[in-house]
Design an enzyme around this catalytic site. Structure first.
Site, PDB file in Angstrom:
ATOM      1  CD  GLU A 186       2.556   2.692  10.329  1.00 49.30           C
ATOM      2  OE1 GLU A 186       2.064   3.552   9.574  1.00 49.30           O
ATOM      3  OE2 GLU A 186       1.880   1.770  10.847  1.00 49.30           O
ATOM      4  CG  ASP A 230      -0.928  -0.233  12.112  1.00 48.04           C
ATOM      5  OD1 ASP A 230      -0.743   0.819  12.736  1.00 48.04           O
ATOM      6  OD2 ASP A 230      -0.918  -0.302  10.864  1.00 48.04           O
ATOM      7  CG  ASP A 273      -0.132   4.821  11.203  1.00 47.88           C
ATOM      8  OD1 ASP A 273      -0.156   3.751  11.825  1.00 47.88           O
ATOM      9  OD2 ASP A 273      -0.461   4.923   9.999  1.00 47.88           O
ATOM     10  CG  HIS A 287       0.240   6.586   4.956  1.00 50.15           C
ATOM     11  ND1 HIS A 287      -0.214   7.327   6.027  1.00 50.15           N
ATOM     12  CD2 HIS A 287       0.311   5.302   5.400  1.00 50.15           C
ATOM     13  CE1 HIS A 287      -0.423   6.517   7.061  1.00 50.15           C
ATOM     14  NE2 HIS A 287      -0.108   5.290   6.714  1.00 50.15           N
ATOM     15  CG  HIS A 334      -4.131   6.658   3.807  1.00 46.85           C
ATOM     16  ND1 HIS A 334      -5.058   5.689   3.524  1.00 46.85           N
ATOM     17  CD2 HIS A 334      -3.279   6.111   4.707  1.00 46.85           C
ATOM     18  CE1 HIS A 334      -4.782   4.598   4.213  1.00 46.85           C
ATOM     19  NE2 HIS A 334      -3.713   4.829   4.937  1.00 46.85           N
ATOM     20  CD  GLU A 370       2.221   1.537   6.917  1.00 49.34           C
ATOM     21  OE1 GLU A 370       1.879   0.626   7.681  1.00 49.34           O
ATOM     22  OE2 GLU A 370       1.420   2.377   6.465  1.00 49.34           O
TER      23      GLU A 370
END
Length: 448
Positions: A429, A209, A220, A289, A297, A322
């Site tokens: 994700e 990640d 992300d 998120h 976040h 994710e």
């Protein structure tokens, strides 16, 4: 990291142009080139490579060829900064999906919504560039991740390539957050600290990640590495659950509805390990998120189980969708040595008595702002940014100062999140953008 459409060309038309004028206009349009999707070449500044992608990843869990970027004129291994491969405005567009629901069908043809997108062309170009860097870096990483590699070497090699292809420039652009390489029952937030000699094994299940950022806009994206075919169904469960979440997400969709759809897909799978069959379960206290500028976040959580928040997704928002599938109890808690840290977005103004804490906070503000960082980066010769510090940024004897900053609430520690020992966790994700006309899966690639 996780949390506890193109517009039409609407230039004003002139009176009927002459034949010469029409020819010139056509020639100019052809030279400019159109925006390409993730499935094919895009008009760029370099000639496409003549080679054909052919290298397969040693690990399972991804599709396609790890050298697929050569179709853009990239070298193998990649050495050309992504900005030099594409003309401005021509970074590859992500996968386009419609917003779900009959109440959204008007969007794809709405001239008002298309006009709103044209106003955001510069932002879209930035996040597409960051997405392309992510794709090329992760394809490169997929080529060398194999049993026997030290995790610290893997992370540094991946992050250095990220800085190289992004042309790291401090807070303006660079690495979005530390590379997570959580193994087996560890779900997230593990990256090696200096001195960690952990080696990747054939029987390990590793979540990779990492992020890329331009002007604080973070891409992300994560996938799972495994070599033993025993875990194929576990990986497939997480990948399909993530894709379900992406399809379900959209403008005016309730977050709880996305979570329910994800859980239904995830828990339709089971995996047999050493003769025992385990149901794959969504980890109930992990979430996707929303993502904001310099804020990984940004306030909204996307659950991966049913129930929860009925808040709706909104036009223009970015989300990291994710999912985490587990063979364990599907509930994580903090454990192990901490490596991930981040300055609180609403950090309090606290008087610091320790001079070392003041110096460290100044370094963090200059180098990371509110982006996540790790201890390895503080101990690099460049202190986390060669652009800002050259080779004079290394932080010495900083652990006491870091603890002080955490104790007063300025810096937030993010220890590894683990399920029960002996269990296995998989994660996939993607970052999506809820454009006015459609949904763009920015980080989608030919690998997953």
């Amino acid at each position: 990291m996780h949390e506890d459409g193109e517009g039409d060309d609407d230039e004003a038309e002139d009176d009927a142009p002459s034949a010469d004028g029409a020819a010139k206009k056509k020639k100019k349009k052809k030279k400019k080139g159109g925006k390409g999707g993730s499935g094919g070449p895009v008009a760029g500044q370099l000639k496409p490579a003549t080679g054909v992608p052919s290298k397969k990843a040693p690990a399972r869990g991804v599709k396609g060829f790890t050298d697929s970027y050569i179709r853009y004129g990239q070298t193998e291994p990649p050495t050309i900064p992504v900005a030099k491969l594409f003309a401005e405005g021509n970074y590859p567009e992500g996968e386009i999906q419609p917003h779900p629901g009959d109440f959204n069908t008007f969007r794809i043809t709405s001239e008002e919504k298309r006009a709103a997108e044209r106003l955001e062309a510069d932002l879209y170009d930035k996040v597409r560039m960051a997405s392309e860097v992510h794709r090329q870096v992760r394809r490169y990483a997929q080529s060398f991740i194999e049993p026997g590699i030290k995790l610290i070497d893997m992370c540094e090699r991946l992050e250095n390539k990220n800085r190289e292809l992004m042309e790291e420039k401090g807070l303006e652009r660079g690495v979005g957050f530390p590379t997570g390489c959580s193994l087996n029952h560890v779900a997230a937030h593990y990256t090696p600290n200096c001195g960690d000699e952990t080696v990747l094994g054939y029987g390990d299940v590793m979540k990779v990640d990492f992020g890329c950022q331009i002007e604080g806009r973070i891409i992300d994206c994560a996938w799972t590495v495994a070599f033993d075919p025993t875990y194929d169904e576990l990986l497939e469960a997480a990948r399909e659950a993530t894709d379900t979440g992406i399809r379900t997400a959209g403008i005016d969709v309730r977050l709880c509805d996305v979570g329910e759809a994800i859980q239904e897909t995830m828990e339709s799978y089971e995996v047999t390990i050493n003769g025992t069959t385990y149901p794959v379960k969504s980890i109930r206290n992990l979430n996707g998120h929303s993502v904001g500028p310099y804020e990984i976040h940004a306030g909204k959580s996307v659950p991966i189980v049913k129930g929860g928040d009925a808040t709706k997704m909104e036009e223009g928002e970015f989300f990291a969708i994710e999912t985490f599938g587990s063979t364990g109890r599907a509930f994580v808690q903090e454990d192990m040595e901490c490596s991930h840290y981040m300055k609180a977005f609403d950090a309090p103004h606290v008087p610091l008595r320790m001079a070392s804490a003041k110096r460290l906070l100044s370094h963090i503000d200059k180098t990371f702002k509110t982006l996540a960082f790790c201890r390895r980066w503080l101990e690099r010769p460049d202190g986390g940014s060669g652009f800002i510090h050259g080779q004079k940024g290394k932080q010495e004897k900083y652990l006491g100062a870091l603890k002080n900053l955490c104790d007063v609430g300025i810096i937030v520690p993010y220890p590894p999140l683990v399920d029960v020992k002996g269990s296995y966790v998989a994660q996939y994700e993607h970052t999506i953008l809820l454009r006015p006309t459609c949904k763009e899966v920015l980080s989608r690639g030919d690998d997953f």
